[in-house]
Design an enzyme around this catalytic site. Structure first.
Site, PDB file in Angstrom:
ATOM      1  CB  SER A  54      -3.759   8.623   6.821  1.00  0.00           C
ATOM      2  OG  SER A  54      -5.000   8.420   6.172  1.00  0.00           O
TER       3      SER A  54
ATOM      4  CE1 TYR B  18      -3.693   3.159   9.090  1.00  0.00           C
ATOM      5  CE2 TYR B  18      -5.302   4.791   8.356  1.00  0.00           C
ATOM      6  CZ  TYR B  18      -4.081   4.169   8.217  1.00  0.00           C
ATOM      7  OH  TYR B  18      -3.235   4.554   7.209  1.00  0.00           O
TER       8      TYR B  18
END
Length: 240
Positions: free
Chosen positions: A135, A148
């Site tokens: 990400s 996360y």
């Protein structure tokens, strides 16, 4: 890498980026098997020519079951795409420790365990690729997704180390860093999002070109800012 005829295992391939990537790989001539937890989605994908394996990758038992299910089949491309998001704001008490543990396992431990379990089949091929979908948050974290962000940063570090370990072998380690993509995981965010198809196309291009990293969409800008000043990139993402 020429993907025609290549055997692909794509985790998290029944929805979102994974599903879009599965169809693009198949259209390019690859033999694709996807994993997921939704039985109905997997059944539909089987009717469309995909292999499909039900797998829960939020724990070691689920990963080991997937490795056992794969057996001794040839494998050219392993795409570690499956993952989960969880809201974790410790200051506000918005933390479920079990959800946090599952997120750590699904996003970081599972790709490492799966890669290790299938590596012997990848190394038997003339060339192979291992893809990690991280990400843009692996570059600089956001405030409301502490766990996360930590998992994606850890996975990025794992990819760096693995790439160095295989520098003298035809095993290509690729990291894909998407921006915010329009998926079920991001449905609550009212912001501009990239389509899964666009993101998948960039990942597929990286596989074909054996790229080490692919920064997708707005992540390219974040990478540019980080290159100038990592602290500035962090302040922007953390709204400090």
């Amino acid at each position: 890498m020429n993907i025609v005829g290549k055997k692909v295992l794509l985790t998290g391939g029944s929805a979102g980026i994974g599903k879009a990537l599965a169809f693009q790989l198949q259209a390019g001539g690859a033999d694709v098997t996807v994993t997921g937890r939704n039985v109905q989605r997997l059944a539909e994908l089987r009717t469309q020519g995909f292999g499909a394996i039900e797998a829960d990758l939020s724990n070691a038992q689920g990963v080991d079951a997937l490795i056992a299910e794969w057996g001794k089949k040839d494998l050219d491309i392993l795409i570690n795409n499956a993952g989960m998001g969880v809201e974790t704001n410790y200051a506000e008490g918005k933390v479920d420790p079990d959800d946090a543990d599952a997120c750590f396992y699904a996003n970081l431990s599972a790709p490492a365990r799966l890669t290790g379990g299938l590596l012997r089949w990848l190394r038997k091929r003339p060339e192979a690729s291992i893809v990690f979908v991280t990400s843009g948050l692996a570059l600089a974290p956001s405030k409301d997704a502490a766990v996360y962000c930590a998992t994606k940063a850890g996975l990025r570090s794992f990819a760096f180390s693995l790439r160095a370990q295989f520098k003298n072998e035809p095993v290509h380690v690729i990291e894909a860093l998407p921006p915010m993509v329009d998926t079920q995981m991001t449905s609550a965010y009212d912001v501009s999002k990239m389509s899964p198809e666009h993101c998948a196309g960039d990942i597929l291009d990286a596989i074909k070109r054996n790229k080490a990293e692919v920064h997708i969409g707005q992540t390219r800008l974040l990478r540019f800012v980080q290159g100038i000043s990592p602290s500035l990139a962090r302040r922007i993402m953390l709204n400090l």
